[in-house]
Every structure is written in C-alpha cells, then in structure tokens.
Design a protein around this motif. Structure first.
Motif, mmCIF file in Angstrom:
data_model
loop_
_atom_site.group_PDB
_atom_site.id
_atom_site.type_symbol
_atom_site.label_atom_id
_atom_site.label_comp_id
_atom_site.label_asym_id
_atom_site.label_seq_id
_atom_site.Cartn_x
_atom_site.Cartn_y
_atom_site.Cartn_z
ATOM 1 N N THR A 51 0.838 -1.203 0.000
ATOM 2 C CA THR A 51 0.000 0.000 0.000
ATOM 3 C C THR A 51 0.871 1.251 0.000
ATOM 4 O OG1 THR A 51 -1.818 -1.126 1.171
ATOM 5 C CG2 THR A 51 -1.782 1.279 1.253
ATOM 6 N N GLU A 52 1.922 1.257 0.841
ATOM 7 C CA GLU A 52 2.809 2.416 0.905
ATOM 8 C C GLU A 52 3.589 2.608 -0.387
ATOM 9 O OE1 GLU A 52 6.188 4.346 3.901
ATOM 10 O OE2 GLU A 52 4.978 2.657 4.572
ATOM 11 N N LEU A 53 3.879 1.503 -1.084
ATOM 12 C CA LEU A 53 4.579 1.588 -2.375
ATOM 13 C C LEU A 53 3.643 1.995 -3.511
ATOM 14 C CD1 LEU A 53 6.846 -1.606 -2.197
ATOM 15 C CD2 LEU A 53 7.638 0.759 -2.204
ATOM 16 N N GLY A 54 2.354 2.056 -3.235
ATOM 17 C CA GLY A 54 1.388 2.422 -4.262
ATOM 18 C C GLY A 54 0.981 1.273 -5.159
ATOM 19 N N LEU A 55 1.360 0.050 -4.784
ATOM 20 C CA LEU A 55 1.016 -1.135 -5.585
ATOM 21 C C LEU A 55 -0.341 -1.681 -5.142
ATOM 22 C CD1 LEU A 55 4.384 -3.089 -5.951
ATOM 23 C CD2 LEU A 55 3.071 -1.968 -7.740
ATOM 24 N N ASN A 56 -1.395 -1.013 -5.559
ATOM 25 C CA ASN A 56 -2.740 -1.463 -5.217
ATOM 26 C C ASN A 56 -3.143 -2.652 -6.079
ATOM 27 O OD1 ASN A 56 -2.961 0.704 -3.395
ATOM 28 N ND2 ASN A 56 -3.643 2.078 -5.026
ATOM 29 N N GLY A 57 -3.917 -3.554 -5.507
ATOM 30 C CA GLY A 57 -4.386 -4.709 -6.276
ATOM 31 C C GLY A 57 -3.443 -5.885 -6.268
ATOM 32 N N VAL A 58 -2.428 -5.869 -5.390
ATOM 33 C CA VAL A 58 -1.560 -7.029 -5.224
ATOM 34 C C VAL A 58 -2.374 -8.169 -4.609
ATOM 35 C CG1 VAL A 58 0.305 -7.916 -3.763
ATOM 36 C CG2 VAL A 58 0.641 -5.825 -5.070
ATOM 37 N N THR A 59 -2.171 -9.399 -5.090
ATOM 38 C CA THR A 59 -2.902 -10.553 -4.565
ATOM 39 C C THR A 59 -2.007 -11.369 -3.645
ATOM 40 O OG1 THR A 59 -4.287 -10.693 -6.543
ATOM 41 C CG2 THR A 59 -4.188 -12.645 -5.136
ATOM 42 N N ILE A 60 -2.450 -11.560 -2.414
ATOM 43 C CA ILE A 60 -1.745 -12.407 -1.456
ATOM 44 C C ILE A 60 -2.377 -13.790 -1.520
ATOM 45 C CG2 ILE A 60 -1.094 -12.734 0.956
ATOM 46 C CD1 ILE A 60 -1.545 -9.706 1.352
ATOM 47 N N LYS A 61 -1.714 -14.705 -2.223
ATOM 48 C CA LYS A 61 -2.218 -16.073 -2.338
ATOM 49 C C LYS A 61 -1.813 -16.866 -1.096
ATOM 50 C CE LYS A 61 -1.749 -16.157 -7.395
ATOM 51 N NZ LYS A 61 -1.125 -16.882 -8.538
ATOM 52 N N ILE A 62 -2.741 -17.657 -0.578
ATOM 53 C CA ILE A 62 -2.462 -18.440 0.618
ATOM 54 C C ILE A 62 -2.928 -19.880 0.430
ATOM 55 C CG2 ILE A 62 -4.646 -17.754 1.713
ATOM 56 C CD1 ILE A 62 -3.185 -17.873 4.426
ATOM 57 N N ASN A 63 -2.189 -20.815 0.978
ATOM 58 C CA ASN A 63 -2.568 -22.223 1.005
ATOM 59 C C ASN A 63 -1.925 -22.822 2.254
ATOM 60 O OD1 ASN A 63 -3.815 -24.569 0.202
ATOM 61 N ND2 ASN A 63 -2.343 -25.085 -1.399
ATOM 62 N N ASN A 64 -1.994 -24.139 2.408
ATOM 63 C CA ASN A 64 -1.417 -24.798 3.571
ATOM 64 C C ASN A 64 -0.835 -26.140 3.146
ATOM 65 O OD1 ASN A 64 -1.298 -26.436 6.154
ATOM 66 N ND2 ASN A 64 -2.098 -24.507 6.975
ATOM 67 N N ARG A 65 0.408 -26.404 3.540
ATOM 68 C CA ARG A 65 1.055 -27.660 3.144
ATOM 69 C C ARG A 65 0.324 -28.881 3.698
ATOM 70 N NH1 ARG A 65 5.725 -27.386 -0.442
ATOM 71 N NH2 ARG A 65 6.256 -29.432 0.349
ATOM 72 N N LYS A 66 -0.349 -28.713 4.846
ATOM 73 C CA LYS A 66 -1.113 -29.840 5.398
ATOM 74 C C LYS A 66 -2.259 -30.214 4.472
ATOM 75 C CE LYS A 66 -0.166 -28.777 10.298
ATOM 76 N NZ LYS A 66 0.542 -27.495 10.134
ATOM 77 N N ILE A 67 -2.822 -29.216 3.804
ATOM 78 C CA ILE A 67 -3.882 -29.484 2.828
ATOM 79 C C ILE A 67 -3.324 -30.275 1.652
ATOM 80 C CG2 ILE A 67 -5.345 -28.360 1.082
ATOM 81 C CD1 ILE A 67 -5.953 -26.209 3.163
ATOM 82 N N LEU A 68 -2.148 -29.883 1.184
ATOM 83 C CA LEU A 68 -1.517 -30.612 0.075
ATOM 84 C C LEU A 68 -1.182 -32.041 0.491
ATOM 85 C CD1 LEU A 68 0.785 -27.719 -1.142
ATOM 86 C CD2 LEU A 68 -1.186 -28.638 -2.371
#
Length: 456
Positions: free
Chosen positions: A172-189
């Motif tokens: 947000t401070e860098l002005g990079l709006n719309g960045v996607t934070i992808k999340i998963n879990n190795r236990k799920i894999l």
C-alpha cells in the motif's frame, strides 16, 4: 586492443538513479518491518555447504553456487571420481562452502547457534543478497536481494495474520494497489496426496502442482506421470485445477474433499482461522485469495504458505512468498522451534513499480544546485556557502574545475540539477549570489538567507 570487460550473466550494475529507486523500496520495507516489531540481523554471504545442501529439495540443491576450496583444491580429490568425471560425488571433496541460496536457512542456523542469547519469540528481518545458479530471464537473476521477516518460537496463527497485514502495509505504501496475497497450507496438500493415494509421492506432487501457472494443466499432469503418480490419482485431483468461489466457499469444498484426512482437515482449520481474521480486520489495498494449487517448492514448509502476485496489468511472476516451517531448526539440532516468515522480492518489485510508473520524481533527485567555478577566489567564496548549506541538509556542490562556463551549465543539465549559483567579483563584493533557475531561465540576486530559503 583490450577486450571490453563484462559481468556474469544474471548479474547487473546499477546506475545512481537505479540505486536511489532500490533504496526507496528498501526504506519502505525496512520501516514497515520495524513498525511490526522485527529486529535486523545479518549473516555471511557464504555458509558451510552442509548448512545449505539438502534443505531446498533436489531442484534447489542444483541451483546452489559452490565455492572451490582455496589453494590446490584437487589435491584431496578422489582420483577415480576425477577420472570418471563424476562431478556430483566429487563436489564435496573440492568445495566445502557455498553462496547462500536464501536467507531462511542461514537464519535457522543463526537461531540454533545463538539460541542462548535470543529472547523468544524472536522477530527478525534481514535485507541481503542471495545467489542462485538459475537460468537468467526477465525478473529472474543469479544475484538478487531478499527482504525477509521471520518469527521463531511461536506456533500462534496470529503471526500469519500479522504477516498478511505486513504485506498489505508495504505494498500500500509503495502504491502497488491490487496485489494478490495467495495463501494455502502444506497440510492441505499432504491431505490431498493422502486422499488420492499418492502420499509417498508428496514432494513430486507438490513440486509439479506448484508449476501450474507456468506450464499449465497438461504440463503438470505430464510431470506427475513422469514422477510415477498414477493417472487414477491425477483424475481424483482434477477438481483442483478449476477451484473457484469465495474463500469461505473454497474452505467448505476442501473440508468435503479432505474429510478422510486428519492432517488435511487440520490445514483447513488453520486456513479458516487466518482468512477469517484477516477478513474481519480488513486490508488496505491487497487482495487475499485461497489458491489450492499453490505449493511452493521448498521442502521445509509445514503449514500456511504465501505467494504474492503483482497487479493484474503487469506480466510478472511472484514478487514475494513465504510460509510456516515447524521443523527447520530441527535440522540443526533444535527441536520444537516453530517459525513462520515471508520474503519480498526486491528486484521484481522494482520492475513492477517501474512498469507502472509509480516511483515518485523526488526519489532520483540529485543536487539542488551547482555552483559555477570561475576561479580560486570565487570557488573559496562558494565553498563557504556550500559548507553552510550542507549543514542544513541541502544538497549542493561546486563544479571542481575552472573550465568554460557553458560546459559547466551543460553538466548541470545532464545531471538534472535544477539551479546554478553564479559567483563573480560583483556578487562577492556585495555578499550576494546569483541564483539561476535552469528550467525557467529566471535569475535572482539573493543573500545567503535568500539562497538557503530558495534551495531548502
């Protein structure tokens, strides 16, 4: 004629403007690290080979730069291995050190080595270069900086929630709006591999799945088959290739898919906690997304994993990533020391900001004024003023040589310096300075206070 010098592929020189832009990004990342309570450390650029090897999987090990032993490094080499050109087996006898591949494994080594001096939970950040013997391409280099933040000594999932907030705060401070934070879990894999009957092929399964965005569904399936994963198992995993819906809907689908896997369901609950709390607390500009195909190739992750995608209008790979690792320090003899961390890809972030033209103009600002050099007396008069201006934090400089005035003005123009200060006999006798705006052409006669005010 001497051969023109060059640098190794995958490395770069940086101009003053480029360094200024990189420092701008680093300053924002650093200030946010410290705002979130992280403390700085540094580790050596190279480690003992045994510290690094075997920590990143087979693919990672191949990308580690080995350093030849000093002196006659072949003296202790096995003659038979040397004659048969068995380089992989020969390496350990001729190379005992290697350039660090990332900052996380050296950090784990640091924690184990200094555990008696550390107050846990320990929140550290590290901004240093790393090296990988990768094939250079856009956004991928052999030498590049990583900016890491890790917490060790706590299993609390609030750490993951905070790391998502940290990503959001920086971008947000860098002005990079719309960045996607992808999340998963190795236990799920792990749970998915268990459900489809490919538990013994977990590493092969996750490494292939992680390449979905690079080689596509058919490419992933082909690699899985080559690694010995059956077609019937791949058929069971088919829903993952087209997994859609809100985070809540995806979590519900995973709960059903992993109903027979205790480990998989534990991963689902961890994700539910993180995503629910991030949603309730809110994000400034980033988008949180559950991506079940996200695997990340590093073997040490055991829980939540993150990967950061740039705004959609930019064609670029991930610009950050990380995850939870419960067993990393155990490799070095320190058990039950859970950790979680994230990394910012400085070089790719730079390219994204540059492409979107988001760098402030002031980032690359040079000296505010160039004092024109007319001779020794004039230069001394100028230097007295320059010394005072610098004490007030104003960036000014004297042209060092007494050359044609036109060339000095050209120098200021090429450097992007906005003002020239002209000092001659008249100005010195009156205690004044002629200040010329090199953009508008306007020229004023001012005293020192006026000069200071104009350049401040």
């Amino acid at each position: 004629m001497a051969q023109k010098p060059s640098i190794p592929k995958g490395t770069r020189d940086f101009s003053p403007a480029e360094v200024a832009k990189r420092q701008y990004i680093i300053a924002i990342i650093k200030s946010n690290f410290e705002k979130f309570g992280f403390q700085p450390i540094e580790t050596p650029s190279f480690e003992n080979s045994e510290t690094l090897m075997g920590k990143y999987g087979e693919e990672g090990d191949r990308l580690i730069f080995k350093i030849l032993n000093s002196g006659d490094y072949l003296a202790k080499a096995d003659a038979a291995l040397l004659q048969n050109k068995e380089s992989n087996k020969l390496t350990s006898s001729i190379s005992e050190k290697a350039l660090r591949y990332d900052l996380t494994v050296p950090f784990a080594r640091y924690v184990v080595q200094h555990q008696s001096e550390i107050e846990f939970p320990f929140k550290r950040y590290q901004i240093q270069p790393v090296w990988r013997a990768d094939r250079p391409q856009k956004g991928r280099f052999r030498e590049f900086f990583q900016c890491d933040a890790d917490v060790v000594g706590s299993k609390s999932l609030w750490q993951e929630v905070e790391l998502v907030q940290l990503y959001d705060s920086v971008f947000t401070e860098l002005g990079l709006n719309g960045v996607t934070i992808k999340i998963n879990n190795r236990k799920i894999l792990s749970g998915i591999a268990e459900v489809i009957g490919a538990k013994d092929k977990l590493i092969d399964f996750t490494v292939a799945l992680d390449k979905l965005d690079k080689i596509g569904e058919d490419g992933v399936k082909k690699e899985m088959i080559e690694k010995g994963i059956s077609e019937s198992a791949i058929e069971k995993v088919q829903p993952l290739f087209n997994f859609t819906g809100t985070i809540s809907e995806k979590i519900s689908q995973l709960s059903s898919l992993l109903a027979s896997s205790q480990e998989g369901l534990k991963g689902v609950e961890e994700l539910r906690f993180i995503c629910d709390n991030v949603t309730k607390l809110g994000l400034n500009s980033a988008i949180l997304d559950l991506d079940v195909t996200l695997a990340r190739g590093l073997n040490y992750y055991t829980g939540a994993i993150f990967e950061i995608a740039p705004p959609k209008q930019v064609a670029m790979g991930s610009i950050g990533g990380g995850g939870r690792y419960d067993d990393l320090t155990g490799i070095f003899g320190l058990k039950d020391m859970s950790g979680v961390g994230i990394s910012f890809g400085l070089d790719r972030i730079y390219l994204v900001i540059e492409e979107l033209n988001l760098f402030p103009e002031t980032v690359t600002s040079t000296s505010k004024a160039l004092f024109i050099n007319y001779g020794e007396k004039e230069a001394f008069y100028s230097m007295k003023a320059i010394t005072q201006l610098r004490s007030f934090g104003i960036k000014v400089e004297l042209y060092p040589d007494t050359i044609k005035v036109g060339k000095q003005f050209q120098h200021a123009d090429k450097r992007g310096i906005p003002y020239a200060v002209i000092v001659g006999e008249t100005e010195m006798s009156e205690g004044k300075f002629a200040l010329k705006n090199l953009i508008s052409g306007e020229q004023l006669l001012v005293d020192f206070d006026g000069l200071k005010q104009a350049l401040a």
